[in-house]
Design a protein around this motif. Structure first.
Motif, PDB file in Angstrom:
ATOM      1  N   ILE A   6      56.790  42.617  27.079  1.00  8.81           N
ATOM      2  CA  ILE A   6      56.180  41.971  28.256  1.00  8.81           C
ATOM      3  C   ILE A   6      56.987  42.274  29.523  1.00  8.81           C
ATOM      4  N   SER A   7      56.257  42.573  30.621  1.00  9.11           N
ATOM      5  CA  SER A   7      56.944  42.697  31.914  1.00  9.11           C
ATOM      6  C   SER A   7      56.782  41.440  32.750  1.00  9.11           C
ATOM      7  N   GLY A   8      55.753  40.630  32.470  1.00 15.35           N
ATOM      8  CA  GLY A   8      55.585  39.382  33.203  1.00 15.35           C
ATOM      9  C   GLY A   8      54.250  38.726  32.918  1.00 15.35           C
ATOM     10  N   TYR A   9      54.072  37.546  33.526  1.00 18.84           N
ATOM     11  CA  TYR A   9      52.834  36.780  33.358  1.00 18.84           C
ATOM     12  C   TYR A   9      52.351  36.302  34.726  1.00 18.84           C
ATOM     13  N   ALA A  10      51.046  36.065  34.832  1.00 18.87           N
ATOM     14  CA  ALA A  10      50.486  35.384  36.000  1.00 18.87           C
ATOM     15  C   ALA A  10      49.619  34.255  35.449  1.00 18.87           C
ATOM     16  N   PRO A  11      50.200  33.061  35.258  1.00 13.75           N
ATOM     17  CA  PRO A  11      49.470  31.981  34.565  1.00 13.75           C
ATOM     18  C   PRO A  11      48.271  31.452  35.338  1.00 13.75           C
ATOM     19  N   ASN A  12      48.235  31.614  36.669  1.00 15.85           N
ATOM     20  CA  ASN A  12      47.115  31.116  37.475  1.00 15.85           C
ATOM     21  C   ASN A  12      46.624  32.209  38.413  1.00 15.85           C
ATOM     22  N   ARG A  21      42.547  32.841  35.945  1.00 16.67           N
ATOM     23  CA  ARG A  21      42.814  33.600  34.726  1.00 16.67           C
ATOM     24  C   ARG A  21      44.307  33.602  34.408  1.00 16.67           C
ATOM     25  N   PHE A  22      44.625  33.877  33.156  1.00 16.93           N
ATOM     26  CA  PHE A  22      46.015  34.083  32.751  1.00 16.93           C
ATOM     27  C   PHE A  22      46.214  35.596  32.619  1.00 16.93           C
ATOM     28  N   GLY A  23      47.122  36.135  33.405  1.00 18.70           N
ATOM     29  CA  GLY A  23      47.416  37.565  33.343  1.00 18.70           C
ATOM     30  C   GLY A  23      48.613  37.845  32.446  1.00 18.70           C
ATOM     31  N   VAL A  24      48.430  38.748  31.496  1.00 23.98           N
ATOM     32  CA  VAL A  24      49.527  39.172  30.610  1.00 23.98           C
ATOM     33  C   VAL A  24      49.862  40.616  30.953  1.00 23.98           C
ATOM     34  N   ASP A  62      47.162  25.503  29.400  1.00 24.90           N
ATOM     35  CA  ASP A  62      46.358  25.088  30.549  1.00 24.90           C
ATOM     36  C   ASP A  62      44.879  25.155  30.187  1.00 24.90           C
ATOM     37  N   PRO A  63      44.240  23.993  29.965  1.00 24.66           N
ATOM     38  CA  PRO A  63      42.832  23.994  29.519  1.00 24.66           C
ATOM     39  C   PRO A  63      41.853  24.482  30.582  1.00 24.66           C
ATOM     40  N   ILE A  64      42.299  24.552  31.841  1.00 16.80           N
ATOM     41  CA  ILE A  64      41.390  24.996  32.918  1.00 16.80           C
ATOM     42  C   ILE A  64      41.187  26.508  32.874  1.00 16.80           C
ATOM     43  N   VAL A  65      42.190  27.230  32.392  1.00 19.36           N
ATOM     44  CA  VAL A  65      42.100  28.696  32.316  1.00 19.36           C
ATOM     45  C   VAL A  65      41.202  29.092  31.153  1.00 19.36           C
ATOM     46  N   ARG A  66      40.113  29.830  31.446  1.00 19.88           N
ATOM     47  CA  ARG A  66      39.187  30.271  30.391  1.00 19.88           C
ATOM     48  C   ARG A  66      39.039  31.789  30.349  1.00 19.88           C
ATOM     49  N   GLY A  67      39.801  32.468  31.198  1.00 18.77           N
ATOM     50  CA  GLY A  67      39.765  33.927  31.189  1.00 18.77           C
ATOM     51  C   GLY A  67      41.171  34.485  31.088  1.00 18.77           C
ATOM     52  N   VAL A  68      41.321  35.577  30.359  1.00 21.12           N
ATOM     53  CA  VAL A  68      42.637  36.208  30.196  1.00 21.12           C
ATOM     54  C   VAL A  68      42.490  37.694  30.503  1.00 21.12           C
ATOM     55  N   THR A  69      43.437  38.217  31.274  1.00 25.29           N
ATOM     56  CA  THR A  69      43.415  39.641  31.622  1.00 25.29           C
ATOM     57  C   THR A  69      44.692  40.309  31.138  1.00 25.29           C
TER      58      THR A  69
END
Ligand code: SF4
Length: 177
Positions: A6-12, A21-24, A62-69
């Motif tokens: 992993i290089s990082g995350y963008a949780p919101n 979205r949650f970015g991986v 986070d239950p509000i996040v329903r999309g993941v990229t």
């Protein structure tokens, strides 16, 4: 269980696709597109190796996040790990999108490959390398106009790359090749 470097995350994130979205972001990319916005993610093996179960739990918090990229770096260069993560998320009904420097046609060459297996779990693929000369403000969620926002289930059903036409994904996305 599989791991992803992993290089990082963008949780919101609101820039890696529509909605919250949650970015991986993974570490490592073979494409080396001139003008890439994330050159620090090109080198392989220098990120943080994280078990996919732990990434899954992080996203679920986070239950509000329903999309993941999935992005990077090149997610399809770590296709096995992302495939296992996608399986967990798909079972929970997340909308799954990935950015890739590979084209849809390259990713569908072998159905035996983890690249294909990962692809087959996605809803959306933004495909192709970033081309600096084709960078555009009307590229929407793409970096350059050569890239395509593809509806993966429709593409697989049609046997050819098929654009995602929903307004959610096509906002500002006016220039196509
Ligand atoms: S595929 Fe993406 S991360 Fe890799 S060099 Fe191209 S723009 Fe950068």
């Amino acid at each position: 269980m599989a791991v992803i470097d992993i290089s990082g995350y963008a949780p919101n994130s609101i820039t890696d696709g529509p909605g919250l979205r949650f970015g991986v972001f993974c570490q490592g990319c073979n494409h080396h597109c001139p003008g890439c916005h994330n050159p620090e993610t090109h080198e392989f093996g220098i990120g943080t190796k994280v078990d996919v179960e732990d990434i899954y739990k992080m996203i679920k918090k986070d239950p509000i996040v329903r999309g993941v990229t999935f992005s990077g770096g090149e997610p399809f260069d770590q296709a096995e790990g992302f495939y296992h993560l996608a399986k967990l998320l798909k079972a929970d009904g997340y909308e799954l999108a990935a950015y890739s420097g590979y084209t849809y046609e390259q990713l569908t060459r072998s159905t035996e490959d983890y690249k294909y297996k990962l692809l087959s779990l996605l809803d959306i693929l933004v495909d192709g390398p970033f081309v600096l000369a084709k960078r555009s403000l009307s590229a929407g969620f793409r970096g350059s106009t050569n890239q395509r926002v593809l509806n993966v289930p429709a593409s697989l059903a049609n046997g050819k790359a098929t654009w995602e036409e929903s307004a959610r994904w096509q906002t500002l996305n006016t220039e196509r090749e």
